[in-house]
Structures are given as C-alpha cells and as structure tokens.
Design a protein around this motif. Structure first.
Motif, PDB file in Angstrom:
ATOM      1  N   LYS A 255     -22.038   8.643  42.216  1.00  0.00           N
ATOM      2  CA  LYS A 255     -21.256   9.782  41.730  1.00  0.00           C
ATOM      3  C   LYS A 255     -19.828   9.331  41.442  1.00  0.00           C
ATOM      4  CE  LYS A 255     -19.762  11.436  46.287  1.00  0.00           C
ATOM      5  NZ  LYS A 255     -19.690  12.604  47.189  1.00  0.00           N
TER       6      LYS A 255
ATOM      7  N   ASP B  33     -15.861   9.466  41.824  1.00  0.00           N
ATOM      8  CA  ASP B  33     -14.897   9.856  42.847  1.00  0.00           C
ATOM      9  C   ASP B  33     -13.459   9.674  42.352  1.00  0.00           C
ATOM     10  OD1 ASP B  33     -14.489   7.105  42.920  1.00  0.00           O
ATOM     11  OD2 ASP B  33     -15.515   6.824  44.824  1.00  0.00           O
TER      12      ASP B  33
ATOM     13  N   SER C 241     -16.422   8.647  35.097  1.00  0.00           N
ATOM     14  CA  SER C 241     -17.291   8.691  33.933  1.00  0.00           C
ATOM     15  C   SER C 241     -16.720   7.838  32.811  1.00  0.00           C
ATOM     16  CB  SER C 241     -17.458  10.136  33.447  1.00  0.00           C
ATOM     17  OG  SER C 241     -16.264  10.594  32.843  1.00  0.00           O
TER      18      SER C 241
END
Length: 265
Positions: A75, A77, A140
């Motif tokens: 994920k 962070d 991302s």
C-alpha cells in the motif's frame, strides 16, 4: 513535520504525465547540441559539471522504470508532499550515483534518448495506481510523477544558468505542478494562517502561525513569480537577495520567510 497527507493536493494524472514527457523532451533536445566544452562547464550545484547535471536529470526519470521493476509494495504510505522533505537525507548517495553515471556515459544526448524510450514504455505498461517504492516512501505512480515535474523544472533552470546562451523552455504544466508542490511544502513546514504566499498564476497558500484573517486583504502577504519561488524553495536564491533584487514583495510583520527557506536543496 505536520503530516503531509492532510494537505495533499490533487493533480490531473494525464496532464502530469504529459508535463513530465514534454519537459524531459525540452531538455533532451537542448542537450543534443552541447559540445565537450559546454559539458565540462561548472554548475551552481557544488562540484557538478553540466555533464553531471544532465546525468542526474536522466537518473531522476530512470528512477521510475527501476522502481516499477521491483515488487509492488502492499500500500502507499507517502504522497508528493513527503518528497521535498526526504531529499536531503539522500544527498550523498545521489551525488555518488550521479558522478558514476556521468563518468560512464560519453554521449549524454544518446543517454537521454534511451531514458525517454524506457520511460515511455514504463508509462504505457503501468497504470497510475501502481504503487512503487521511492526515497520518500511508497506512493502511486501518478503521485511520483508529480515529484518528477519538480525535479525537471528545478534542474532545467540549473542547466540554463550553467550554459551561456542556453534557454531550455519550461513546460507550463510542469512549472505549475512544481510551483504548487513547493508552495504546499511551505504550508506544511510552517502551518498557520497569518501569512498569504502568492505565486501567480499557479499557487496561493496560507502559512505561519498567528492571527488568521477571514476577509479582505491579508495583513501579511508575500508575492513572487514561479521561477523565483522555485529558486527560493530550493536554495538557488536567498531570501535576502530576492528582496534586494525586487524579485519578491513582502508586506507585514509576519511576511519574512527567510528563516523558513530553503525547503529543500
């Protein structure tokens, strides 16, 4: 440092991708015409020559396919605003990597052409939601590209300053994203609402602790143009010199940003 995620600005992914490719294309075209004497010129970045600077610009973008070749983190962070505050910790490693890269590449123009090809292939293959590991944390691809606009704009300006007569154009969208990112970084570093910093036409932020104005003209206002702001934020121009050269206007007792700058170097 206050959590950057609470101040995250949204950026249009398609425009950001186009801006990165456009600005890198501007640099690549300009570099093709540089000769050995120009490549050996000093820059304002310590002991780096123009050749070293060009290698670093390429490295800033090869970081994308390198990161995409690694396993995807579970994920994100980090957000773009985490990046300005993470650069200083990596300065020594960046310097060494850059010098080694420059020493091993006799033709910077050809190298940048290769970088562009690999970058385009990576962007075509991966969606913007793909998470990658960066020096600032896991973020991302779309978010990381925002930080690349700042790298490109800052170092395009360095390149123009180093080579007499060179005038590499700056893509408007790249300049806008870089300006907004570094303006928001100031608001993270000095949270508050007593001072309004204006960088027309791209950014306005509130910062510095103190009384918050609610209407009318703010009591403390700083205003400058985008390139001057970027030079201030990255240590290319001092606050004192910017005032002396009338490159920035500052009114109000809380409008002195000298102690807050640079934000990164």
């Amino acid at each position: 440092m206050p959590p950057a995620k609470k101040r995250a600005r949204s950026y249009d992914p398609a425009r950001t991708r186009a801006a990165v490719l456009a600005q890198f294309g501007n640099v690549r075209e300009a570099v093709r015409g540089l000769g050995p004497e120009q490549l050996a010129l000093p820059t304002r970045l310590g002991e780096w020559t123009v050749r070293d600077l060009i290698a670093h610009i390429g490295m800033a973008l090869t970081a994308i396919p390198r990161a995409l070749d690694q396993p995807e983190p579970p994920k994100a962070d980090a957000v773009p605003l985490d990046w300005p505050f993470a650069t200083a910790a990596n300065a020594a490693a960046i310097d060494e990597f850059t010098r080694n890269l420059a020493a091993g590449e006799p033709d910077p123009g050809s190298c940048l052409a290769d970088v562009e090809r690999s970058l385009r292939a990576a962007l075509d293959e991966h969606p913007g939601s793909r998470i990658l590991r960066t020096s600032a944390g896991a973020m991302s691809l779309d978010d990381y590209l925002v930080t690349r606009t700042a790298e490109l704009v800052v170092h395009t300006d360095d390149l123009n300053a180093a080579v007499p007569g060179l005038d590499v154009p700056c893509d408007r969208q790249a300049l806008a994203a870089a300006t907004r990112l570094l303006a928001d970084a100031l608001a993270v570093k000095a949270p508050g609402g007593s001072t309004e910093v204006r960088v027309p036409p791209f950014a306005v932020v509130q910062c510095v602790e103190g009384p918050r104005h609610t209407r009318g003209t703010p009591p403390n206002v700083v205003e400058t143009d985008p390139l001057t702001w970027i030079r201030l934020a990255t240590g290319r121009l001092s606050w004192k010199d910017a005032l002396a050269e009338a490159k920035v206007s500052a009114s109000g007792e809380r409008a002195d940003l000298g102690g807050l700058l640079p934000l990164m170097s």
